[in-house]
Structures are given as C-alpha cells and as structure tokens.
Design a protein around this motif. Structure first.
Motif, PDB file in Angstrom:
ATOM      1  N   MET A  35      89.315  22.300  66.848  1.00  0.00           N
ATOM      2  CA  MET A  35      88.845  23.286  65.872  1.00  0.00           C
ATOM      3  C   MET A  35      87.568  22.790  65.194  1.00  0.00           C
ATOM      4  N   ARG A  36      87.521  21.515  64.851  1.00  0.00           N
ATOM      5  CA  ARG A  36      86.354  20.959  64.206  1.00  0.00           C
ATOM      6  C   ARG A  36      85.133  21.032  65.114  1.00  0.00           C
ATOM      7  N   GLU A  37      85.338  20.761  66.411  1.00  0.00           N
ATOM      8  CA  GLU A  37      84.217  20.816  67.352  1.00  0.00           C
ATOM      9  C   GLU A  37      83.661  22.226  67.462  1.00  0.00           C
ATOM     10  N   ARG A  38      84.529  23.224  67.462  1.00  0.00           N
ATOM     11  CA  ARG A  38      84.070  24.606  67.546  1.00  0.00           C
ATOM     12  C   ARG A  38      83.275  25.010  66.308  1.00  0.00           C
ATOM     13  N   LEU A  39      83.744  24.579  65.145  1.00  0.00           N
ATOM     14  CA  LEU A  39      83.004  24.885  63.928  1.00  0.00           C
ATOM     15  C   LEU A  39      81.643  24.199  63.930  1.00  0.00           C
ATOM     16  N   PHE A  40      81.588  22.973  64.419  1.00  0.00           N
ATOM     17  CA  PHE A  40      80.310  22.271  64.503  1.00  0.00           C
ATOM     18  C   PHE A  40      79.354  22.990  65.451  1.00  0.00           C
ATOM     19  N   ASP A  41      79.864  23.390  66.615  1.00  0.00           N
ATOM     20  CA  ASP A  41      79.011  24.092  67.581  1.00  0.00           C
ATOM     21  C   ASP A  41      78.518  25.425  67.015  1.00  0.00           C
ATOM     22  N   LEU A  42      79.385  26.126  66.302  1.00  0.00           N
ATOM     23  CA  LEU A  42      78.965  27.393  65.700  1.00  0.00           C
ATOM     24  C   LEU A  42      77.876  27.177  64.665  1.00  0.00           C
ATOM     25  N   GLY A  43      78.072  26.178  63.799  1.00  0.00           N
ATOM     26  CA  GLY A  43      77.050  25.890  62.801  1.00  0.00           C
ATOM     27  C   GLY A  43      75.740  25.455  63.429  1.00  0.00           C
ATOM     28  N   LEU A  44      75.813  24.659  64.509  1.00  0.00           N
ATOM     29  CA  LEU A  44      74.590  24.235  65.187  1.00  0.00           C
ATOM     30  C   LEU A  44      73.856  25.427  65.792  1.00  0.00           C
ATOM     31  N   TRP A  45      74.590  26.314  66.403  1.00  0.00           N
ATOM     32  CA  TRP A  45      73.970  27.505  66.997  1.00  0.00           C
ATOM     33  C   TRP A  45      73.272  28.364  65.944  1.00  0.00           C
ATOM     34  N   LEU A  46      73.954  28.588  64.821  1.00  0.00           N
ATOM     35  CA  LEU A  46      73.336  29.390  63.748  1.00  0.00           C
ATOM     36  C   LEU A  46      72.085  28.718  63.211  1.00  0.00           C
ATOM     37  N   LEU A  47      72.117  27.379  63.085  1.00  0.00           N
ATOM     38  CA  LEU A  47      70.948  26.670  62.569  1.00  0.00           C
ATOM     39  C   LEU A  47      69.774  26.762  63.541  1.00  0.00           C
ATOM     40  N   LEU A  48      70.038  26.609  64.833  1.00  0.00           N
ATOM     41  CA  LEU A  48      68.960  26.650  65.811  1.00  0.00           C
ATOM     42  C   LEU A  48      68.400  28.064  65.995  1.00  0.00           C
ATOM     43  N   CYS A  49      69.193  29.063  65.663  1.00  0.00           N
ATOM     44  CA  CYS A  49      68.708  30.448  65.791  1.00  0.00           C
ATOM     45  C   CYS A  49      67.753  30.846  64.665  1.00  0.00           C
ATOM     46  N   VAL A  50      67.771  30.118  63.569  1.00  0.00           N
ATOM     47  CA  VAL A  50      66.921  30.491  62.431  1.00  0.00           C
ATOM     48  C   VAL A  50      65.445  30.465  62.807  1.00  0.00           C
ATOM     49  N   PRO A  51      64.905  29.391  63.421  1.00  0.00           N
ATOM     50  CA  PRO A  51      63.474  29.438  63.795  1.00  0.00           C
ATOM     51  C   PRO A  51      63.144  30.547  64.789  1.00  0.00           C
ATOM     52  N   VAL A  52      64.071  30.846  65.693  1.00  0.00           N
ATOM     53  CA  VAL A  52      63.823  31.925  66.654  1.00  0.00           C
ATOM     54  C   VAL A  52      63.722  33.259  65.922  1.00  0.00           C
ATOM     55  N   LEU A  53      64.598  33.503  64.969  1.00  0.00           N
ATOM     56  CA  LEU A  53      64.565  34.757  64.216  1.00  0.00           C
ATOM     57  C   LEU A  53      63.310  34.870  63.354  1.00  0.00           C
ATOM     58  N   LEU A  54      62.829  33.742  62.853  1.00  0.00           N
ATOM     59  CA  LEU A  54      61.671  33.771  61.958  1.00  0.00           C
ATOM     60  C   LEU A  54      60.348  33.832  62.695  1.00  0.00           C
ATOM     61  N   ARG A  55      60.269  33.241  63.917  1.00  0.00           N
ATOM     62  CA  ARG A  55      58.991  33.109  64.603  1.00  0.00           C
ATOM     63  C   ARG A  55      58.832  33.996  65.825  1.00  0.00           C
ATOM     64  N   SER A  56      59.919  34.586  66.284  1.00  0.00           N
ATOM     65  CA  SER A  56      59.819  35.414  67.492  1.00  0.00           C
ATOM     66  C   SER A  56      60.004  36.899  67.220  1.00  0.00           C
ATOM     67  N   ASP A  57      60.057  37.312  65.961  1.00  0.00           N
ATOM     68  CA  ASP A  57      60.250  38.736  65.691  1.00  0.00           C
ATOM     69  C   ASP A  57      58.911  39.478  65.836  1.00  0.00           C
ATOM     70  N   PRO A  58      58.947  40.784  65.839  1.00  0.00           N
ATOM     71  CA  PRO A  58      57.704  41.565  66.038  1.00  0.00           C
ATOM     72  C   PRO A  58      56.633  41.277  64.994  1.00  0.00           C
ATOM     73  N   ASP A  59      57.005  40.916  63.769  1.00  0.00           N
ATOM     74  CA  ASP A  59      56.002  40.657  62.747  1.00  0.00           C
ATOM     75  C   ASP A  59      55.162  39.423  63.055  1.00  0.00           C
ATOM     76  N   ASP A  60      55.656  38.505  63.869  1.00  0.00           N
ATOM     77  CA  ASP A  60      54.926  37.293  64.230  1.00  0.00           C
ATOM     78  C   ASP A  60      54.396  37.349  65.654  1.00  0.00           C
ATOM     79  N   GLY A  61      54.235  38.492  66.199  1.00  0.00           N
ATOM     80  CA  GLY A  61      53.682  38.630  67.535  1.00  0.00           C
ATOM     81  C   GLY A  61      54.709  38.590  68.639  1.00  0.00           C
ATOM     82  N   GLY A  62      55.966  38.530  68.310  1.00  0.00           N
ATOM     83  CA  GLY A  62      57.011  38.503  69.324  1.00  0.00           C
ATOM     84  C   GLY A  62      57.635  39.874  69.484  1.00  0.00           C
TER      85      GLY A  62
END
Length: 501
Positions: free
Chosen positions: A1-28
């Motif tokens: 259970m702990r490993e799954r929570l860690f993986d989920l948190g890691l995924w959410l953290l790594l998605c933040v730069p993608v959401l901020l830099r790849s959206d249409p407002d930034d040329g994506g």
C-alpha cells in the motif's frame, strides 16, 4: 500500500511541469499534455521492475523538443527516474549502456540536422547533470542502505549465535563435570578394586572373607565399567578434555595410590611444577597411568618419572604385567580424552605396550604453552566482508560513470581542438597574403587557407567593407576566440585583409 501511494504521489508531482509547460498557453496542446501525462504514468508503473525504461521513454520524449535534452516539461522526470534507477537497480551494466546509447543518439541527431558539435556537448552536459549525477546518488543510497541492513541482520544473527553459544557452553560444562566424575570416581573405584584384590589373596583371611573380597573387587570393576558407559553417553561427541584439576600434586597422587596398595615408585623428587594447562595435563597423565595399572594389571609395579628437558617436561608412567598376566590396553576413552587434554596444553602424548607385556604412557609438555591467537568472531568477519562488498560496489558505481564522463570530456576537448584547428590560419601565412592575390595563389602558400572558416561574422566584429563579394573569418590563435583574421574577396581575388577584435 505504501509503495502505491508513493508511486501515485510521484506521478502527480511529475505531471505538474507537463501541465504548466505543455498547455496551449505555452505553445503546446492538450494532446501533448495528455500524451505526456499518460507516458509518465506508464513510466512510474514500470519503474520498479524495469528502472532504465522510464529514462529511455523520457529521453525519447525530450529529444524531439530539445536536442540539448533540456525541456521544462520533462527535466524533473529525468532527475527523478535517474535517481530511482540508481536506487532500485542492482546491476550497473544496463544503465551504462543506456547512457552510452543516449550520447550516441544525440550525436546522430546532431549530424543529421547539420548542427554544431557544441549542441551535442550541451546534450552530454545535460545527460551528466540531469541523469548520471542523480543515478550516482541513488547508487550511493542503495549501497548505504545495504550496509545498514547487513548490520542489523548481523546484529540479529549475533544475538542468536550468543544464545546458541550459551547453550553449548552449558552442555560443555555438563560434559566437563561428567568427565571429572569419570576421572575421579574411576580412579577411586580402581583403588578400591586394588585393596579388594589384596584382601582376596591375603592368607590371613578365611575362604568366606576372601570370596567376599573377590566379590567386592568384581563389583568395583563392574561399577567402573558402568560409570564409563554412562559418562560416555553424557559426553558430547566433540567434547574436549576436562580442564578442572584435582586438588592435589603428583607427589600426593602417588602417595595416595601407594597407600591403597599399588606398588608405585616416584623416581623424580621433587616433581617439577608446571603452570596453567601444562600442570593440569601432567597430573592427568600420572593419574591415568595409575588408574589403568590398577584396573587392568592388578599387582603390577608402576614407575613414575617426571624429568625436565630444556623448555619442556617429559612425564612417563611405566607399568609391568599384572599378577594375573593381564596387560594394559593400547587405548580407550580415557586415553582419547587424555590426548585431547595434552594437545590443548601444547604437548604430545604417546603410549605403547612393552616387550614383557607392560605398558608405557609418556607425555611431553611445554613449560609455558603459547597463548592461542584469538580468532575474530564470525559475525565480525561477516560484517567486515559485507562492508568490503559494499565499498567495492559503491566504487564500481562511482568510478565507472566518472570514467565514462571523463572519456566524454576528453572527447569533447579533442573535438573542440580539432574544430578550432580546422579554422586556424597561421600568422606567417596571413603575413604573406597580399591584396590582389587569387585563391589559387593563396593556396600555394606554405599551408594555404584552413579547411573551414568560422561560421559567419563573429559577434561584435566591425562591419565588413562595402562592395565585397565574400568575407571569411579565421582564428588567429587556437585557444582564444578573438581576435580573428578577416579576408574579403572580389571576383575570387583578395581585396581586403584585417585582424579584427
């Protein structure tokens, strides 16, 4: 259970730069966002089983966007997956092959795109800082955790071994007590048998008394045999000789045996004293010789000799054949235990049957037995071995990538020097050039023009003279970017030359 929570948190953290830099407002586009989020989710899912795979996926997503491998959307993912690969992967070969493949792929893209080698060097720098450095940190943390875990495992094993050692020591103490019982009681029973044997042949007694004395002698002999069998059951198979001494000297031992009716002669007086285990072994040699003579050869004369020989003492117990013609045995459990005791004292034991049917028991004992070297505890040796293995693994995890980076650095320096040398114009050749010379005449100089001029006019260089068809720039020194030589041509002839900052 702990490993799954860690993986989920890691995924959410790594998605933040993608959401901020790849959206249409930034040329994506939202398609890029969806693809990036899904790719990162898959990378996190497989990162535990195949740690190098997420690095390859993120690099493949970054290279088309930036040939230098630096993208705001995936730089954090490169660092995170590089660290996790070093932390989770046991072997280093796959990671090193991946790093080499990334460098080779970057070089191929640079050549195909006709870009400068400086772009590839930037990719190598990004590879070293964003992937290899976190990977090294992860390797170090893995090795450190292994050492800590090995320490706790060895501590737990030491506790179990200490408990086992305590149990063995209790069993050995019982075995030692059993051995002492056999040695002391067996000796006393043998003396009782000697006294009973003397009464059995005493003419002053009547037949009934002599028969009773014979019964007593046989009972003592039977009791000795049963005692030996019982003690043999109590002894451990690998039990050593008992180490607790009787509280008497060799003189007192022979005097007691003589008072019991044994014809014993002590040929050496005073008996040399030996310290420690040697003294205990000397007493046991004499005691065993007297016991065997009383038990197996009643009526036999016994001679005890203890002589000094340099740094050792030789003890000899010689028994003649008994009155009933019985000779001493060539060996037994008593002699086996005695041999162990003498060996522990640093001496040697020998026994043999004489030509007339007697028996000789002889031991050579050192005056001062050498102290045994303390052996390192098994747990300490295993902990030291674990530390050495961790240090070797950590060294391999560090020096191999560092050697790779050093090789890449040397390659970068070599390529840079080679590139600069191709655009370097010798000062002597520049001085020989004159306005009006054609390219063919300039090529006839000692080295001619370099293979390749610089790419365009350097920044902050002065404006080129008007009316020129072409101006070429060459390095005036190998290790400095400025000043440079400027050669301007009109209709294939040198029209102007200058050394510009």
């Amino acid at each position: 259970m702990r490993e799954r929570l860690f993986d989920l948190g890691l995924w959410l953290l790594l998605c933040v730069p993608v959401l901020l830099r790849s959206d249409p407002d930034d040329g994506g586009s939202w398609t890029q966002v969806a693809v990036g989020v899904a790719a990162l989710g898959g990378c996190v899912a497989v990162s535990r089983r195949w740690p190098p795979v997420p690095i390859a996926v993120v690099v493949a997503a970054s290279l088309p966007v930036s040939p230098e491998l630096f993208t705001p959307s995936y730089s954090l993912a490169l660092v995170a997956f590089g660290y996790l690969a070093g932390r989770r992967q046991e072997q280093t070969r796959a990671a090193l092959w991946l790093f080499g493949a990334i460098a080779a792929a970057g070089l191929v893209l640079t050549v195909v795109a006709h870009a400068s080698l400086g772009q590839w060097f930037t990719l190598l720098l990004s590879l070293a800082l964003a992937i290899v450095a976190p990977w090294l940190i992860g390797r170090y943390m893995r090795q450190y955790d292994r050492l800590v875990r090995s320490g706790w495992e060895l501590a737990d094993r030491m506790e179990r071994e200490q408990a086992a050692v305590a149990d063995r020591e209790r069993l050995r103490e019982r075995s030692r007590i059993a051995g002492d019982m056999h040695d002391s009681l067996g000796h006393d029973l043998a003396l009782i048998a000697v006294r009973a044997g003397a009464l059995e042949v005493d003419p002053a007694l009547g037949p009934a008394q002599q028969h009773a004395a014979g019964e007593l002698r046989r009972a003592a002999a039977d009791a000795t045999a049963r005692l030996r069998d019982i003690i043999g059951v109590l002894r451990e198979d690998d039990a050593g000789a008992p180490t607790t001494p009787p509280g008497e000297t060799v003189e007192e031992l022979t005097a007691r045996a003589r008072a019991s009716g044994l014809a014993v002669t002590l040929a050496t007086t005073p008996v040399p004293t030996l310290p420690g285990m040697s003294g205990l072994a000397l007493h046991r040699v004499v005691q065993e010789g007297l016991t065997n003579a009383a038990k197996h050869a009643p009526g036999a004369a016994v001679s005890v000799t203890v002589a000094e020989e340099g740094t050792s003492v030789r003890a000899r117990v010689v028994s003649g054949p008994g009155s009933a013609g019985v000779t001493l045995p060539s060996g037994g459990t008593g002699l086996v235990g005695l041999d162990e005791r003498v060996r522990l004292a640093g001496g040697s034991l020998a026994h043999r049957v004489t030509g007339d049917g007697g028996f000789v028991l002889e031991a050579v004992l050192p005056r001062s037995a050498p102290a045994p070297l303390p052996a390192a505890p098994r747990s300490a040796r295993e902990l030291d071995r674990a530390r050495r293995e961790v240090r070797k693994g950590l060294a391999r995890a560090i020096w191999i990538p560092l050697a790779l980076l050093a090789g890449l650095g040397l390659l970068m320096v070599g390529v840079a020097l080679w590139t600069q040398a191709r655009s370097y114009l010798e000062p002597e050749d520049y001085a020989r050039m004159r306005a009006g010379q054609s390219l063919a005449e300039i090529a006839e100089l000692s080295d001619g023009l370099p293979d390749r001029p610089l790419d365009g006019r350097p920044q902050r260089a002065p404006a080129e003279p008007p009316g020129m068809d072409e101006c070429r720039y060459y390095r005036s020194t190998l290790l400095a970017a400025i000043p440079v030589y400027r050669l301007c041509f009109v209709d294939g002839h040198l029209a102007d030359k200058a050394k510009v900052p």
